[in-house]
Design a protein around this motif. Structure first.
Motif, PDB file in Angstrom:
ATOM      1  N   ARG A  69       0.832  -1.205   0.000  1.00 51.50           N
ATOM      2  CA  ARG A  69       0.000   0.000   0.000  1.00 51.50           C
ATOM      3  C   ARG A  69       0.873   1.264   0.000  1.00 51.50           C
ATOM      4  NH1 ARG A  69      -5.211   0.449   1.513  1.00 51.50           N
ATOM      5  NH2 ARG A  69      -4.716   2.165   2.924  1.00 51.50           N
ATOM      6  N   CYS A  70       1.935   1.251   0.791  1.00 50.00           N
ATOM      7  CA  CYS A  70       2.830   2.400   0.875  1.00 50.00           C
ATOM      8  C   CYS A  70       3.512   2.643  -0.476  1.00 50.00           C
ATOM      9  CB  CYS A  70       3.850   2.179   1.978  1.00 50.00           C
ATOM     10  SG  CYS A  70       4.993   3.548   2.224  1.00 50.00           S
ATOM     11  N   THR A  88       0.992   3.856  -3.210  1.00 48.24           N
ATOM     12  CA  THR A  88       0.623   5.243  -2.931  1.00 48.24           C
ATOM     13  C   THR A  88       1.753   6.194  -3.300  1.00 48.24           C
ATOM     14  OG1 THR A  88      -0.853   4.530  -1.154  1.00 48.24           O
ATOM     15  CG2 THR A  88      -0.190   6.841  -1.147  1.00 48.24           C
ATOM     16  N   ASP A 140      -5.555  -3.630  12.040  1.00 49.19           N
ATOM     17  CA  ASP A 140      -6.311  -2.476  12.538  1.00 49.19           C
ATOM     18  C   ASP A 140      -5.688  -1.147  12.124  1.00 49.19           C
ATOM     19  OD1 ASP A 140      -8.096  -4.175  13.652  1.00 49.19           O
ATOM     20  OD2 ASP A 140      -7.653  -3.693  15.747  1.00 49.19           O
ATOM     21  N   GLU A 141      -4.373  -1.061  12.160  1.00 47.90           N
ATOM     22  CA  GLU A 141      -3.708   0.204  11.814  1.00 47.90           C
ATOM     23  C   GLU A 141      -3.950   0.554  10.350  1.00 47.90           C
ATOM     24  OE1 GLU A 141       0.760   2.227  11.881  1.00 47.90           O
ATOM     25  OE2 GLU A 141       0.360   0.378  12.989  1.00 47.90           O
ATOM     26  N   ILE A 142      -3.873  -0.451   9.468  1.00 52.55           N
ATOM     27  CA  ILE A 142      -4.134  -0.216   8.053  1.00 52.55           C
ATOM     28  C   ILE A 142      -5.604   0.116   7.838  1.00 52.55           C
ATOM     29  CG2 ILE A 142      -4.067  -1.249   5.754  1.00 52.55           C
ATOM     30  CD1 ILE A 142      -1.829  -3.069   6.763  1.00 52.55           C
ATOM     31  N   ALA A 162      -7.614   1.646   9.622  1.00 55.63           N
ATOM     32  CA  ALA A 162      -8.036   2.965  10.113  1.00 55.63           C
ATOM     33  C   ALA A 162      -8.042   4.009   9.021  1.00 55.63           C
ATOM     34  CB  ALA A 162      -7.115   3.408  11.249  1.00 55.63           C
ATOM     35  N   ASP A 163      -7.414   3.733   7.883  1.00 56.17           N
ATOM     36  CA  ASP A 163      -7.295   4.727   6.818  1.00 56.17           C
ATOM     37  C   ASP A 163      -7.801   4.183   5.488  1.00 56.17           C
ATOM     38  OD1 ASP A 163      -6.568   7.163   5.684  1.00 56.17           O
ATOM     39  OD2 ASP A 163      -4.574   6.438   5.129  1.00 56.17           O
ATOM     40  N   LEU A 164      -8.937   3.499   5.521  1.00 59.22           N
ATOM     41  CA  LEU A 164      -9.464   2.872   4.315  1.00 59.22           C
ATOM     42  C   LEU A 164     -10.453   3.780   3.589  1.00 59.22           C
ATOM     43  CD1 LEU A 164     -10.258  -0.817   5.348  1.00 59.22           C
ATOM     44  CD2 LEU A 164      -8.230   0.084   4.180  1.00 59.22           C
ATOM     45  N   PRO A 165     -10.527   3.661   2.261  1.00 56.57           N
ATOM     46  CA  PRO A 165     -11.605   4.324   1.532  1.00 56.57           C
ATOM     47  C   PRO A 165     -12.948   3.737   1.963  1.00 56.57           C
ATOM     48  CG  PRO A 165      -9.904   3.532   0.034  1.00 56.57           C
ATOM     49  CD  PRO A 165      -9.620   2.926   1.371  1.00 56.57           C
ATOM     50  N   GLU A 166     -13.995   4.490   1.784  1.00 61.14           N
ATOM     51  CA  GLU A 166     -15.328   4.019   2.166  1.00 61.14           C
ATOM     52  C   GLU A 166     -15.778   2.878   1.262  1.00 61.14           C
ATOM     53  OE1 GLU A 166     -19.851   5.846   2.825  1.00 61.14           O
ATOM     54  OE2 GLU A 166     -18.165   7.154   2.294  1.00 61.14           O
ATOM     55  N   VAL A 212     -10.159  -4.127   4.315  1.00 59.91           N
ATOM     56  CA  VAL A 212      -8.721  -3.924   4.210  1.00 59.91           C
ATOM     57  C   VAL A 212      -8.109  -4.713   3.061  1.00 59.91           C
ATOM     58  CG1 VAL A 212      -8.140  -5.745   5.881  1.00 59.91           C
ATOM     59  CG2 VAL A 212      -6.587  -3.813   5.562  1.00 59.91           C
TER      60      VAL A 212
END
Length: 287
Positions: free
Chosen positions: A49-50, A53, A90-92, A94-98, A102
């Motif tokens: 993902r990093c 992006t 959980d950390e990933i 927390a910043d998901l598109p709607e 995950v």
């Protein structure tokens, strides 16, 4: 830090514990390296993902080629030990598109990448690994070595990372049902015949074929890649991804899924020996 070796630039990113990344002439080459069998765990998912992006706005990169440091396994599947660590993502998350979970978020990020994405499949990719392959723009598979399969049904669940939707779009509903419910490993030739991969090629020619294609695409006149990707857009799968997540979530909480996943791990899943015939390992439990 960039280290130049001739015309190639090696990108040394301390953040990428599970990836080797280099850039050359508009091509980013990404080698997955997450031993022992390249499971899609939190570390590999975070790195992918990093990286995607970071590359998204990099106009100097036109093609991204993915391969594996392990000749037997591209991405084995999602880490089955999550049965004991359900909060690992959980950390990933927390910043998901709607509208996506995950696992789906990774596939959607790859599917909408502005660069052309190519998988060089020389080993096995099951479950979340197969979903990653199917989300890429193109995939080329080594005859006699590559394998693709959605194994989730043998674990009491269904694909939950976009696999149902990507497969139906790529190979048709009938063959998608065959792949999901049959839960077999498909060889390179069958995957090509179904349309799951672009081509099945001799293993000793895979590198040259993918490299030539990547170089040809990267050398196209400015704007051509973007124009082609605007014209040939990925379908909108938002509603289907929601249905898929609901289906996956309804199964993963059932006792049978936990029993099968734990049983698979106890019998050698996620070891090199067990992964070579993972379908057989799970079918033995049902026998």
């Amino acid at each position: 830090m960039h280290i130049r070796y001739g015309s190639e630039i090696s990108m040394n990113h301390d953040a990428y514990a599970t990836l080797r990344v280099s850039r050359e002439d508009g091509i980013a080459r990404v080698t997955l390296d997450n031993p022992p069998v390249n499971v899609l765990d939190a570390a590999l998912m975070a790195d992918l993902r990093c990286l995607l992006t970071a590359l998204k706005d990099d106009e100097s990169v036109r093609v991204i080629v993915f391969d594996s440091a392990d000749p037997e396994f591209f991405i084995a599947h999602v880490d089955m030990s999550l049965v004991d660590t359900p909060d690992a993502f959980d950390e990933i998350a927390a910043d998901l598109p709607e509208g996506v979970n995950v696992f789906q978020a990774l596939g959607e990020l790859l599917r909408h990448q502005p660069q052309v994405t190519v998988v060089k499949l020389a080993g096995k990719a099951r479950g979340g690994g197969a979903e990653f392959v199917t989300a890429a723009d193109m995939a080329f598979a080594a005859i006699g070595r590559a394998g693709l399969g959605q194994i989730e049904a043998l674990m009491g669940i269904v694909p939950g990372g976009g696999g149902t939707q990507y497969l139906a779009d790529r190979i048709g509903r009938n063959r998608a049902l065959e792949a999901v419910l049959g839960a077999d490993l498909y060889d390179a030739e069958t995957a090509e015949r179904y349309g799951w991969v672009n081509r099945a090629v001799p293993a000793d020619e895979l590198d040259d074929i993918v490299d030539r294609l990547a170089r040809n695409i990267a050398a196209l006149p400015e704007g051509v890649i973007a124009a082609a990707k605007r014209a040939i857009v990925p379908p909108d799968l938002a509603e289907g991804l929601l249905r898929e997540h609901d289906s996956w979530a309804s199964q993963i909480v059932r006792p049978a899924a936990e029993r099968l996943i734990r049983g698979g791990l106890a019998r050698g899943a996620q070891t090199r020996g067990g992964e070579r015939d993972l379908e057989g390992l799970f079918r033995e439990m049902a026998g």
